[in-house]
Design a protein around this motif. Sequence first.
Motif, PDB file in Angstrom:
ATOM      1  N   ALA A   7       1.158  -0.258  -5.002  1.00  0.00           N
ATOM      2  CA  ALA A   7      -0.575   0.228  -4.026  1.00  0.00           C
ATOM      3  C   ALA A   7      -0.728   1.986  -4.517  1.00  0.00           C
ATOM      4  CB  ALA A   7      -0.033   0.304  -2.649  1.00  0.00           C
ATOM      5  N   ALA A  18      -6.916   6.118   2.880  1.00  0.00           N
ATOM      6  CA  ALA A  18      -7.628   3.946   1.995  1.00  0.00           C
ATOM      7  C   ALA A  18      -6.897   4.475   1.041  1.00  0.00           C
ATOM      8  CB  ALA A  18      -9.847   4.231   1.995  1.00  0.00           C
ATOM      9  N   ARG A  19      -6.534   3.144   0.309  1.00  0.00           N
ATOM     10  CA  ARG A  19      -5.599   2.823  -0.301  1.00  0.00           C
ATOM     11  C   ARG A  19      -5.602   1.374  -0.727  1.00  0.00           C
ATOM     12  NH1 ARG A  19       0.975   1.702  -0.084  1.00  0.00           N
ATOM     13  NH2 ARG A  19       0.556   0.188   1.629  1.00  0.00           N
ATOM     14  N   VAL A  20      -6.184   1.159  -2.975  1.00  0.00           N
ATOM     15  CA  VAL A  20      -5.931   0.286  -3.462  1.00  0.00           C
ATOM     16  C   VAL A  20      -5.078  -0.771  -3.231  1.00  0.00           C
ATOM     17  CG1 VAL A  20      -6.761  -0.667  -5.282  1.00  0.00           C
ATOM     18  CG2 VAL A  20      -7.917   1.059  -4.749  1.00  0.00           C
ATOM     19  N   PRO A  23      -5.936  -3.424  -7.246  1.00  0.00           N
ATOM     20  CA  PRO A  23      -7.350  -2.929  -7.958  1.00  0.00           C
ATOM     21  C   PRO A  23      -7.562  -4.022  -9.222  1.00  0.00           C
ATOM     22  CG  PRO A  23      -4.727  -3.002  -9.479  1.00  0.00           C
ATOM     23  CD  PRO A  23      -4.242  -3.467  -7.850  1.00  0.00           C
ATOM     24  N   SER A  32     -10.441  -7.347  -4.782  1.00  0.00           N
ATOM     25  CA  SER A  32      -9.743  -6.459  -5.073  1.00  0.00           C
ATOM     26  C   SER A  32      -9.829  -6.499  -3.588  1.00  0.00           C
ATOM     27  CB  SER A  32     -10.343  -4.725  -5.465  1.00  0.00           C
ATOM     28  OG  SER A  32     -11.714  -4.655  -4.367  1.00  0.00           O
ATOM     29  N   MET A  34      -7.397  -3.665  -0.877  1.00  0.00           N
ATOM     30  CA  MET A  34      -7.853  -2.399  -0.154  1.00  0.00           C
ATOM     31  C   MET A  34      -7.205  -2.373   1.274  1.00  0.00           C
ATOM     32  SD  MET A  34     -10.964  -0.625  -1.445  1.00  0.00           S
ATOM     33  CE  MET A  34     -10.658   1.447  -1.291  1.00  0.00           C
ATOM     34  N   GLU A  35      -6.323  -1.347   1.314  1.00  0.00           N
ATOM     35  CA  GLU A  35      -5.938  -0.997   2.502  1.00  0.00           C
ATOM     36  C   GLU A  35      -6.875   0.660   3.541  1.00  0.00           C
ATOM     37  OE1 GLU A  35      -1.408  -0.819   4.341  1.00  0.00           O
ATOM     38  OE2 GLU A  35      -1.444   0.940   3.895  1.00  0.00           O
ATOM     39  N   GLU A 109     -14.871  -1.762  -4.768  1.00  0.00           N
ATOM     40  CA  GLU A 109     -13.958  -0.371  -5.330  1.00  0.00           C
ATOM     41  C   GLU A 109     -13.923   0.675  -5.221  1.00  0.00           C
ATOM     42  OE1 GLU A 109     -10.227  -0.528  -8.658  1.00  0.00           O
ATOM     43  OE2 GLU A 109      -9.953  -2.294  -6.743  1.00  0.00           O
ATOM     44  N   VAL A 113     -13.097   4.820  -4.499  1.00  0.00           N
ATOM     45  CA  VAL A 113     -12.131   5.989  -4.822  1.00  0.00           C
ATOM     46  C   VAL A 113     -12.681   6.556  -5.335  1.00  0.00           C
ATOM     47  CG1 VAL A 113     -10.954   5.860  -6.932  1.00  0.00           C
ATOM     48  CG2 VAL A 113     -10.623   4.104  -5.829  1.00  0.00           C
TER      49      VAL A 113
END
Length: 152
Positions: A7, A18-20, A23, A32, A34-35, A109, A113
């Motif tokens: 991640a 958030a984080r991917v 991807p 994709s 994400m969290e 996504e 970002v």
Amino acid sequence: MTAPHTAAEPFWFLGGQARVLVPSRATGGSISVMEFTDAAGHAPPLHVHEDEEEVWIVLDGKVTFFVGDQKFDLEPGQAAHGPRGVAHSYLVRSKSARLATVFSPANVEDWFVANGTPVSSVDEAPAAFDIGAIIASAEAYRVRVAGPPPTE
């Protein structure tokens, strides 16, 4: 099967983190993952994704999802679907909540970002953000605001 992915580092988005996780480049743009980790009362504006299907999976906490004229109260292990073209949002009902969100296709996504701010080790609170700039940049990703954040 593709190789496992680590991640990405978390970033601030609309006052939460958030984080991917997976991807879009790993799936050829098909999905994709994400969290999102948000505090009590967090609710993004009611919005519409014209291109993406969205699935939310509650990992921790209690969250109410609003999809069209429906409302779903979910707990860990439960999921909801937001079809493309249908207004949706969510409201965190517990002290905090953590969601895994799947987007298909994965184009949006990049919007998250591009509008995020890296989380630093000294951050004690979410980074400030310009909601007007975030909304203005959404048009390029065919995301539009359809109303204010839900409050109940």
